[in-house]
Design an enzyme around this catalytic site. Structure first.
Site, PDB file in Angstrom:
ATOM      1  N   SER A 184     -17.841   0.921 -14.791  1.00 11.37           N
ATOM      2  CA  SER A 184     -17.687   2.361 -14.648  1.00 11.37           C
ATOM      3  C   SER A 184     -18.559   3.049 -15.677  1.00 11.37           C
ATOM      4  O   SER A 184     -18.836   2.484 -16.744  1.00 11.37           O
ATOM      5  CB  SER A 184     -16.219   2.757 -14.874  1.00 11.37           C
ATOM      6  OG  SER A 184     -16.095   4.145 -15.089  1.00 11.37           O
ATOM      7  N   TYR A 197      -8.155   2.959 -19.782  1.00 14.03           N
ATOM      8  CA  TYR A 197      -9.048   2.559 -18.684  1.00 14.03           C
ATOM      9  C   TYR A 197     -10.469   2.338 -19.205  1.00 14.03           C
ATOM     10  O   TYR A 197     -11.114   1.327 -18.907  1.00 14.03           O
ATOM     11  CB  TYR A 197      -9.022   3.650 -17.614  1.00 14.03           C
ATOM     12  CG  TYR A 197     -10.013   3.495 -16.484  1.00 14.03           C
ATOM     13  CD1 TYR A 197      -9.714   2.729 -15.375  1.00 14.03           C
ATOM     14  CD2 TYR A 197     -11.234   4.163 -16.528  1.00 14.03           C
ATOM     15  CE1 TYR A 197     -10.615   2.609 -14.322  1.00 14.03           C
ATOM     16  CE2 TYR A 197     -12.138   4.057 -15.478  1.00 14.03           C
ATOM     17  CZ  TYR A 197     -11.826   3.276 -14.376  1.00 14.03           C
ATOM     18  OH  TYR A 197     -12.728   3.167 -13.353  1.00 14.03           O
TER      19      TYR A 197
END
Length: 292
Positions: A184, A197
């Site tokens: 990501s 995260y």
């Protein structure tokens, strides 16, 4: 495609299927994500290969699975809870002439990875490609709001699961096999509401690079894709209405990406077209410049 690629009034973040929130099926999204380009027929670049795709039922994982099938690969889809999405993806793959095996379970538990590898070998007798794409996220406004349970859960799903699956698969991977991890852009730029995260995604970067060095002598390649804001079921299931409305508007292309816009990168990394690449990151994020 179900919709043309254009500016949609929607979302911001990047990924796959949330495994621990009130997730939604793709059919419930408005507009539905674009996972396929029917005008692209494939070139047999993955003919007769066998790929395991975690989170392959929806979002980016569905687009990857469909693209692999169009290139001739058989696909093992690992998913957590959405039977409707999984069944639909299986039908799409079979309509393109490839075989598809569905396996439902919790990747955060190591024994499930053992079952995945055993069942894949029973069905196909080989493993050529592993795509780790399942992930979860739970936005919080401060570090104090992240519980011990959430912290452990997100690390189990987002990074421990990669260790578990690859560890079980390695004895069966041959020279030329490809491992592709979904990262990501938060691994590189951070996110103030996705601290845990983002930490898992940073771990994935280090894992990808270290594992690529470890497996280089075995000629097994390990790379990663770092998506930016992609319109998947994870977005409306974890963000507020205002966040969803503005999702993706802060990147140079000023719109969220569609899952289909990432799929070709995974095909490239899985194919013989990328045999001199390992330990690398492909950034597909709407034009945001990041290091790494």
């Amino acid at each position: 495609m179900k919709q043309e690629l254009k500016d949609h009034d929607m979302p911001r973040d990047e990924e796959i299927k949330d495994q621990n929130t009130d997730s939604i099926d793709e059919s419930e999204m408005d507009p539905e994500p674009i996972y396929d380009n029917p005008t692209h027929k494939g070139y047999g670049r993955l003919k007769d290969k066998v790929a395991i795709v975690t989170g392959g039922d929806s979002g980016i994982g569905r687009a990857i699975s469909v693209a692999f099938a169009k290139e001739g690969s058989h696909v093992v889809i690992i998913y957590y809870d959405s039977n409707e999405d999984a069944d639909k993806t299986k039908k799409i793959i079979e309509d393109y002439g490839s075989r598809c095996l569905l396996m439902k379970g919790d990747l955060g538990k190591s024994d499930f990875s053992r079952k995945i590898i055993e069942r894949t070998l029973e069905e196909f007798n080989r493993i050529d490609i592993i795509v780790n794409s399942a992930a979860e996220q739970h936005p919080k406004d401060s570090l104090e709001e992240i519980s011990d349970e959430q912290l452990e859960r997100i690390f189990r799903t987002n990074i421990f699961a990669m260790f578990y699956l690859i560890r079980e698969a390695l004895p069966h991977l041959k020279e030329g096999a490809s491992i592709i991890n979904t990262n990501s852009n938060t691994s590189f730029v951070g996110n103030p509401r996705l601290i845990d995260y983002s930490a898992t995604k940073g771990a994935i970067s280090s894992f990808t690079r270290s594992l690529s060095l470890n497996l280089a002598s075995r000629r097994i390649r390990v790379n990663q894709v770092a998506p930016g804001p992609i319109w998947t079921p994870l977005i409306p299931s974890t963000f507020s209405g205002d966040d969803v409305k503005n999702f993706g508007k802060n990147v140079p292309l000023a719109r969220p990406g569609q899952p289909v816009e990432l799929a070709e990168a995974y095909v490239f990394l899985a194919s013989d077209g990328s045999t001199y690449m390992t330990g690398q990151t492909l950034h597909i994020n709407g034009g945001e410049i990041v290091n790494g």
